[in-house]
Design a protein around this motif. Sequence first.
Motif, short mmCIF file in Angstrom:
data_model
loop_
_atom_site.label_atom_id
_atom_site.label_comp_id
_atom_site.label_asym_id
_atom_site.label_seq_id
_atom_site.Cartn_x
_atom_site.Cartn_y
_atom_site.Cartn_z
N ILE A 176 53.05 33.45 39.21
CA ILE A 176 52.15 34.01 40.20
C ILE A 176 52.01 35.69 39.45
O ILE A 176 52.77 36.75 39.61
N GLY A 177 50.98 35.66 38.53
CA GLY A 177 51.13 36.83 37.50
C GLY A 177 50.00 37.67 37.34
O GLY A 177 48.81 37.24 37.65
N ALA A 178 50.26 38.84 36.78
CA ALA A 178 49.30 39.75 36.74
C ALA A 178 49.01 40.02 35.14
O ALA A 178 49.77 39.82 34.35
N ASP A 179 47.59 40.51 35.01
CA ASP A 179 47.03 41.01 33.43
C ASP A 179 46.33 42.23 33.53
O ASP A 179 45.02 42.00 33.59
N PRO A 180 46.89 43.30 33.79
CA PRO A 180 46.06 44.50 33.87
C PRO A 180 45.27 44.72 33.00
O PRO A 180 43.98 45.22 33.13
N LEU A 181 45.55 44.54 31.64
CA LEU A 181 44.67 44.83 30.33
C LEU A 181 43.52 43.77 30.38
O LEU A 181 42.42 44.20 30.17
N GLY A 182 43.73 42.48 30.61
CA GLY A 182 42.71 41.58 30.59
C GLY A 182 41.70 41.79 31.87
O GLY A 182 40.54 41.62 31.70
N TYR A 183 42.40 42.28 33.05
CA TYR A 183 41.53 42.42 34.16
C TYR A 183 40.37 43.78 33.86
O TYR A 183 39.31 43.75 34.14
N LEU A 184 41.20 45.05 33.35
CA LEU A 184 40.30 45.91 32.80
C LEU A 184 39.17 45.61 31.81
O LEU A 184 37.98 45.88 31.99
N ALA A 185 39.61 44.59 30.69
CA ALA A 185 38.61 44.28 29.79
C ALA A 185 37.61 43.62 30.57
O ALA A 185 36.30 43.63 30.15
N GLU A 186 37.85 42.53 31.53
CA GLU A 186 36.99 41.76 32.25
C GLU A 186 35.99 42.53 32.94
O GLU A 186 34.59 42.37 33.20
N ASN A 187 36.55 43.30 33.77
CA ASN A 187 35.78 44.08 34.79
C ASN A 187 35.26 45.56 34.40
O ASN A 187 34.26 46.18 34.99
N GLY A 188 36.14 45.94 33.51
CA GLY A 188 35.29 47.68 33.14
C GLY A 188 36.11 48.63 33.85
O GLY A 188 36.03 49.70 33.45
N VAL A 189 36.79 48.40 34.91
CA VAL A 189 37.50 49.13 35.73
C VAL A 189 38.99 48.65 36.31
O VAL A 189 39.06 47.58 36.32
N LEU A 190 39.86 49.67 36.49
CA LEU A 190 40.91 49.33 37.20
C LEU A 190 41.13 50.35 38.43
O LEU A 190 40.87 51.59 38.15
N PRO A 191 41.37 49.83 39.53
CA PRO A 191 41.65 50.94 40.59
C PRO A 191 42.71 51.75 40.53
O PRO A 191 42.57 52.92 41.21
N ILE A 192 43.71 51.47 39.70
CA ILE A 192 44.86 52.55 39.50
C ILE A 192 45.02 52.67 37.95
O ILE A 192 44.42 51.96 37.28
#
Length: 659
Positions: A176-192
């Motif tokens: 049950i895992g996160a990937d903040p760098l992958g999320y950022l690259a895919e979406n272009g934004v991070l809420p935090i």
Amino acid sequence: MEKETFHEFEGASYEEWKRLAEKALKGKAFDSLLKETYETIMLKPLYTKEDAYTMKEAAALLPEASDGIAQEISAHSPHEANRTLLQAIEHGQAVVHILADCATLHGSDSDESEEALQSGIPLCSKEDIESAFNEIDLSKHPVLLYTGYVSSPLLAMILSYGKEKGFAFKSMRGTIGADPLGYLAENGVLPIKLEECYEAMSKTILWSKLHAPKVKTVFVRTDAYHNAGANAVQEMAAALATAVEYMREGMKRGLEVDAIARQFTFSFSAGTHLFTEIAKLRAIRVLWKKAAESFGVTDGKTYIHVRTSKRTKTQYDPYVNLLRATTEAFSAITGGADTLHVSTYDEAFGVSRESSERWARNIQHILRGESHLAKVLDPARGSYYVEALTKELAEQAWSLFRRIEEKGGMSVVLKQGWFQEEIAKVAAKRLENVSSLGQKIVGINVYVNKAERKASQNNKQNEMQQRVAYIKQYKEQRNPSLQYPVEKAFEMNEMILAFTKGATIGEITSAWKGEGEKVPALQPMRDAEPFEALREASETYERLKGTLPQATIVQIGEEQKTPPYLVPVLEGCGFAVKIIRAASGKEIAAADANILFAYGSEEDLQAAKFTAKKVVIVSKHGEKFEKQMLEAGVTGFIDKPSALFSFLLELHNELEVIV
């Protein structure tokens, strides 16, 4: 027992083979047998023992047993997801692999985001988890769930449900895992901010180590890079650089290196280049072990989830996707995937039928159960070609990884946009190859089913309205005295309690969101898109006018033959094609044609009398001739398939069916 066999045959050297090959080529250069991959690796026509470097570490790092079938479960409601999950488990699925919708991954409730129901299941509260996991024993089935930029809210949501049901956290396993760098690259934004993501990651790793040691909470996913067109080297380098940054950030916060490394699950997509994908999965295990050991990690083994590629799937002739998915699944299992998702044939439409889900799951059953493919450990070992390819991919990926490190690490190259630009270059090459028929896609640019029309897509508007109404009603009916705000960010115990008392994911995360991060987002693509966009526009024209746009090909002169690429490209773009022959000097009547393609000698072309409004000469000629023909009213010239697209795009715009 003799070590060597066939000793009665004389050996042959590579040079002798090459000499015979050159003779068989009848004047063609030997280099014409070489083929360059998207990784800029030059594939040879023959590999020998001298080319192979057996990576013994790869076999030692492959799993002797795997969790196996991990088909993605996506639905418009948790209740629908539960029905699909129970059916999948009944038919042999081992892993509870659910996709959260984009709103959930962002940390928003369904009534707060237009991304609700997009690409997954809405999971806002403990009640949603209860609906999704009803009658499923989480102590028997590992969970696989990508959670976006932080894992703690969804992990806490699941554990609040588990706590209520009375099962021990320590018996639960999976990712049950996160990937903040992958999320950022895919979406272009991070809420935090990334620093806050790393803080949450470290706290979750520590909590999981103490309370749920079999649950991994870091999901290093390369799927977004793959779907944007990245090659195998870029995918592996991204995985290494991402995992290394997570290691460093965890160490900064006082975590032990082994505790961090044990939390990692890696995820890759498998494309259609069978041997490259096998070599990629073999190589990444060796590379991660090397990187992990540099930190002092004692066990550098890698847990790898693989899904068959989204990028290679088509909307036209979709049943062919079953065959594509089968070869990709073969690569994944041969390469040693721990868990595997096989795409449904209708994945490119964003929805899946029950039958398509069953067929995709059965592909795995056939490969594993009937073909016994998973019974052999590292079956590719010893192949001169695969061993050489594994070595070359590993060397290139390590070199690119070091380059990323020299630039400051994965977060830095994403903020600069450098890595996205490098991937965009490969993506452009892919589209050029598809357009020029250098990369053939069955049903798209070769062997087109001319009678087929694109299937209609499901409108989810009703489901969206129902979901928004449900979550609003859920919030209104709660007892206000039980609402429990989380005062300390990312604290697992507080979040578990908050979800137990009725909080939603949007309420949990609302206090976190601030300035965030922005980078250039990766641009997802599918290989078939250049043809599919034009073909869909042709079908729009047919609905308006009653007929497909017409393309006439005229061969002027007895000896002239149509270039072999012309008809497949036109049919792949949705044109009705008519071929006619014309004698030199005669009027060429093509009143019904929206575009006419003429092929012949310069003398015959100059003598021809064209009546069509749009005439394109097929083949390049001298500057003087081309100038004369343009003055005579010819639209332009083409000498390769990709050059067709500019004319067809322009024509569709003139026909008022803008692509």
